[in-house]
Design an enzyme around this catalytic site. Sequence first.
Site, mmCIF file in Angstrom:
data_model
loop_
_atom_site.group_PDB
_atom_site.id
_atom_site.type_symbol
_atom_site.label_atom_id
_atom_site.label_comp_id
_atom_site.label_asym_id
_atom_site.label_seq_id
_atom_site.Cartn_x
_atom_site.Cartn_y
_atom_site.Cartn_z
ATOM 1 N N HIS A 1 24.140 -10.139 74.337
ATOM 2 C CA HIS A 1 23.407 -11.120 75.143
ATOM 3 C C HIS A 1 24.014 -12.504 74.933
ATOM 4 O O HIS A 1 24.379 -12.871 73.827
ATOM 5 C CB HIS A 1 21.906 -11.110 74.826
ATOM 6 C CG HIS A 1 21.577 -11.212 73.370
ATOM 7 N ND1 HIS A 1 21.705 -10.142 72.504
ATOM 8 C CD2 HIS A 1 21.113 -12.239 72.630
ATOM 9 C CE1 HIS A 1 21.341 -10.512 71.291
ATOM 10 N NE2 HIS A 1 20.982 -11.790 71.333
ATOM 11 N N HIS B 1 23.480 -16.468 75.065
ATOM 12 C CA HIS B 1 22.433 -17.490 75.013
ATOM 13 C C HIS B 1 22.797 -18.670 75.912
ATOM 14 O O HIS B 1 23.938 -19.131 75.898
ATOM 15 C CB HIS B 1 22.271 -18.017 73.586
ATOM 16 C CG HIS B 1 21.681 -17.034 72.645
ATOM 17 N ND1 HIS B 1 20.349 -17.031 72.314
ATOM 18 C CD2 HIS B 1 22.245 -16.000 71.952
ATOM 19 C CE1 HIS B 1 20.112 -16.060 71.451
ATOM 20 N NE2 HIS B 1 21.248 -15.412 71.227
#
Length: 194
Positions: free
Chosen positions: A152, A154
């Site tokens: 993921h 950010h």
Amino acid sequence: MPGDGRGHGPGDGPEPEDAADFPRQTDGFERLWTPHRMVYVAGPEKPKDDGDADCPFCAAPGREDSDGLIAARGEHVFAVLNLYPYNPGHLLICPYRHVADYTDLTAEETHELGAFTQEAMRTIRRVSGPAGFNLGMNQGAVAGAGIAAHLHQHVVPRFSGDANFLPIIAQTKALPQVHDEVRRLVSEAWGADA
């Protein structure tokens, strides 16, 4: 010279030096202390990282957008609010596929992840006008990834004065907007022309 009552007298060795007499040495880094996040990073509420069956990033796309905190969906990736944000609008850009490493992404996923990161920045600028952003990926638990098994990216909006005394002194993070409001604003503004 008689002793001073603290073991510092003749024959007791040199007098201790006052730290104030030394020049200040710094490493050039500013510090952003976020101890409030340890509840998530190491606490009992930390999501499991045991594979796609327990992965919150795999579960979120199967929920309604408001329930899964999803701001936008693409073909290969989606944007979801961080459940424990540094600041309002802290988004995570995740591939739908459960992959851990950036090098595991396909060319299509890599391209869309980059495009979603750009659109996340544009959207958050329209919604809340931050002064800047922190962008990044923590690859592996040793690098700080809370959920290392699912990649993921950010996207953290930064505002002047957003690092204040509350997290340090009061173990409290001041977030002026609730997740539902932030998700709605970002979702409505996603893809809109400036």
